[in-house]
Design an enzyme around this catalytic site. Structure first.
Site, mmCIF file in Angstrom:
data_model
loop_
_atom_site.group_PDB
_atom_site.id
_atom_site.type_symbol
_atom_site.label_atom_id
_atom_site.label_comp_id
_atom_site.label_asym_id
_atom_site.label_seq_id
_atom_site.Cartn_x
_atom_site.Cartn_y
_atom_site.Cartn_z
ATOM 1 N N SER A 84 15.862 -3.772 7.040
ATOM 2 C CA SER A 84 15.830 -4.990 7.840
ATOM 3 C C SER A 84 14.445 -5.586 8.027
ATOM 4 O O SER A 84 14.331 -6.677 8.586
ATOM 5 C CB SER A 84 16.479 -4.744 9.197
ATOM 6 O OG SER A 84 17.876 -4.657 9.045
ATOM 7 N N PHE A 142 31.404 -3.158 19.706
ATOM 8 C CA PHE A 142 31.440 -3.920 20.946
ATOM 9 C C PHE A 142 31.024 -3.068 22.141
ATOM 10 O O PHE A 142 30.957 -1.833 22.061
ATOM 11 C CB PHE A 142 32.833 -4.515 21.149
ATOM 12 C CG PHE A 142 33.246 -5.452 20.050
ATOM 13 C CD1 PHE A 142 32.777 -6.750 20.013
ATOM 14 C CD2 PHE A 142 34.082 -5.014 19.018
ATOM 15 C CE1 PHE A 142 33.138 -7.612 18.990
ATOM 16 C CE2 PHE A 142 34.447 -5.866 17.992
ATOM 17 C CZ PHE A 142 33.976 -7.174 17.976
ATOM 18 N N THR A 147 35.412 -1.077 17.697
ATOM 19 C CA THR A 147 34.724 -1.557 16.500
ATOM 20 C C THR A 147 35.622 -2.492 15.700
ATOM 21 O O THR A 147 36.846 -2.469 15.826
ATOM 22 C CB THR A 147 34.310 -0.381 15.593
ATOM 23 O OG1 THR A 147 35.478 0.321 15.159
ATOM 24 C CG2 THR A 147 33.377 0.572 16.329
ATOM 25 N N TYR A 190 23.036 -8.609 16.997
ATOM 26 C CA TYR A 190 22.427 -8.440 15.680
ATOM 27 C C TYR A 190 23.483 -8.614 14.598
ATOM 28 O O TYR A 190 24.464 -7.875 14.558
ATOM 29 C CB TYR A 190 21.819 -7.047 15.608
ATOM 30 C CG TYR A 190 20.839 -6.819 14.490
ATOM 31 C CD1 TYR A 190 19.507 -7.158 14.640
ATOM 32 C CD2 TYR A 190 21.245 -6.239 13.303
ATOM 33 C CE1 TYR A 190 18.587 -6.916 13.623
ATOM 34 C CE2 TYR A 190 20.340 -6.001 12.289
ATOM 35 C CZ TYR A 190 19.017 -6.335 12.456
ATOM 36 O OH TYR A 190 18.116 -6.109 11.442
ATOM 37 N N SER A 191 23.289 -9.586 13.718
ATOM 38 C CA SER A 191 24.282 -9.873 12.684
ATOM 39 C C SER A 191 23.593 -10.151 11.357
ATOM 40 O O SER A 191 22.826 -11.114 11.228
ATOM 41 C CB SER A 191 25.136 -11.082 13.081
ATOM 42 O OG SER A 191 26.010 -11.448 12.024
ATOM 43 N N ASN A 192 23.868 -9.317 10.372
ATOM 44 C CA ASN A 192 23.314 -9.536 9.040
ATOM 45 C C ASN A 192 23.773 -10.849 8.429
ATOM 46 O O ASN A 192 23.093 -11.417 7.574
ATOM 47 C CB ASN A 192 23.691 -8.365 8.136
ATOM 48 C CG ASN A 192 22.971 -7.086 8.522
ATOM 49 O OD1 ASN A 192 21.749 -7.020 8.510
ATOM 50 N ND2 ASN A 192 23.725 -6.053 8.878
ATOM 51 N N GLY A 328 13.601 -0.938 9.668
ATOM 52 C CA GLY A 328 14.914 -0.928 9.043
ATOM 53 C C GLY A 328 15.053 0.190 8.045
ATOM 54 O O GLY A 328 14.068 0.807 7.630
#
Length: 392
Positions: A84, A142, A147, A190-192, A328
């Site tokens: 990351s 969550f 999940t 956090y979202s890729n 990351g």
């Protein structure tokens, strides 16, 4: 050390005790730093290379081994999949394009990428700051512990299919087929997916690949000879330490060398390869204003309230001051990148370890970063831990 990592290290006959003599390149003698990295390796890693730059000059040391069953230490400036940390590069390119007038930071993303029919309230800034609410294509965890799965990026299935290629559009479409996590701009998660969208944004406004733009705007100007945007390539340049993944196959534990894999499953969320020296050069140039105008650098380093995330960087508060950082890792490789706000002191590192589906190395990863922060910068962290560790 967790049980799984202990067993895997024992099986590979590699421990800190089996490592060769300390491997250092020092502008000054720092036996304390060498001792620290040797102890960190003993806590659950195969190898670690640390680079520190400060008023005394540069210090580089390595400990552990480069490959299970061997005695050679990790190369002092070896290539590593930086996970990351890629997000900081991607965010910097987007902000450089803002400076060039090609992107408006507060414009709706759908205006640039209409094909995805994004919520028109999602802005470019929200992508870079993880406040868009868009589902994370690598899966969600969550607050209540439930999940929602995304693509497969762990376990035997990932190992068996680690050379598969994914198109970035495929990752975005998967994410958009799932409910949003929250209304745009109302929370942080956090979202890729945000950074794959950022990649596609770069490519749409420039007509060139994100790799080409990263080369034009960062890699070329800074002379980052060890930094690669690999795309779908499974190769990693020499020299490099080896990365490992532990999984169950019909209830039998196995450890695979996954140094070579196709990183397109994570795309601009974590696909890049670099070296500790290049990470130092990049982060010090970034925070000292060599890559961005002062106003955009200030925007980048202004944290949101929940976890202290700016635009592609974490803003970390310690007893002795503020640090700009992103870390990351995944699949047995990890990268650390820290700098004071003026770039005068940096710490970068490359780790190789045994990963697994349970992320059982996460505690060791966090403890290692905390100890290194204390050793190099002094003081303790006073902000939430980076949620991107050790996975992307």
């Amino acid at each position: 050390m967790t049980r799984k990592i202990t067993e895997a290290l024992d099986a590979g006959t590699a421990t800190a005790d089996s490592a060769a003599a300390p491997n250092t390149v020092a502008g000054q003698d720092r036996p304390g730093l060498q001792k620290t990295i040797e102890e960190i390796v003993g806590s659950g890693f195969i190898g670690l290379t640390l680079r520190v730059h400060d008023e005394h000059g540069d210090w580089v040391g390595s400990a552990g081994v480069s490959q299970l069953g061997e005695t050679a230490q990790p190369p002092t400036n070896g290539h590593v999949r930086i996970g990351s940390n890629t997000k900081t590069f991607t965010a910097t390119v987007v902000l450089q394009l803002v400076a060039e007038g090609k992107i408006d930071l507060d414009a709706p993303v759908v205006g640039y990428l209409p094909e995805f029919e994004l919520d028109e309230r999602i802005t470019v800034r929200m992508l870079l700051q993880h406040t868009s609410g868009v589902f994370n294509f690598t899966g969600e965890v969550f607050e209540d512990g439930t999940t929602a799965p995304g693509i497969v990026w762990s376990g035997k299935e990932w190992v068996d299919n680690r050379f598969r290629s994914y198109a970035p559009e495929e990752l975005v479409e998967l994410a958009l087929s799932k409910p949003a996590r929250f209304e745009p701009g109302t929370d942080w998660s956090y979202s890729n997916t945000n950074y794959v969208l950022a990649r596609l944004l770069i490519e749409k406004v420039t007509g060139r690949s994100a790799a080409e733009e990263t080369q034009r705007l960062i890699i070329g100007p800074l002379g980052l000879s060890g930094t690669v945007v690999p795309g779908t390539s499974t190769d990693i340049p020499e020299p490099h330490a080896h990365a490992y993944y532990r999984y169950d196959d019909a209830d039998e534990p196995k450890t695979a060398d996954v140094t070579h894999s196709n990183p397109s499953w994570i795309s601009a969320g974590g696909d890049m390869i670099s070296t500790p020296e290049d990470l130092h050069t990049f982060i010090s140039a970034l925070v000292s204003g060599k890559l961005l105008p002062a106003d955009l650098l200030a925007e980048m380093c202004t944290p949101e309230a929940k976890v202290g995330y700016g635009l592609g960087v974490f803003i970390l508060n310690t007893d002795t001051g503020t640090l700009i950082t992103h870390n990351g890792g995944h699949g047995g490789h990890g990268g650390l990148m820290y700098s004071t706000p003026d770039g005068s002191k940096t710490m970068t590192a490359a780790l190789n370890y045994i990963d697994d589906a349970d992320l059982s190395g996460a505690a060791a990863f966090q403890q290692a970063t905390q100890r290194l922060i204390a050793e190099v910068f002094g003081g303790e962290q006073h902000a939430p831990a980076d949620p991107a560790q050790p996975e992307n």
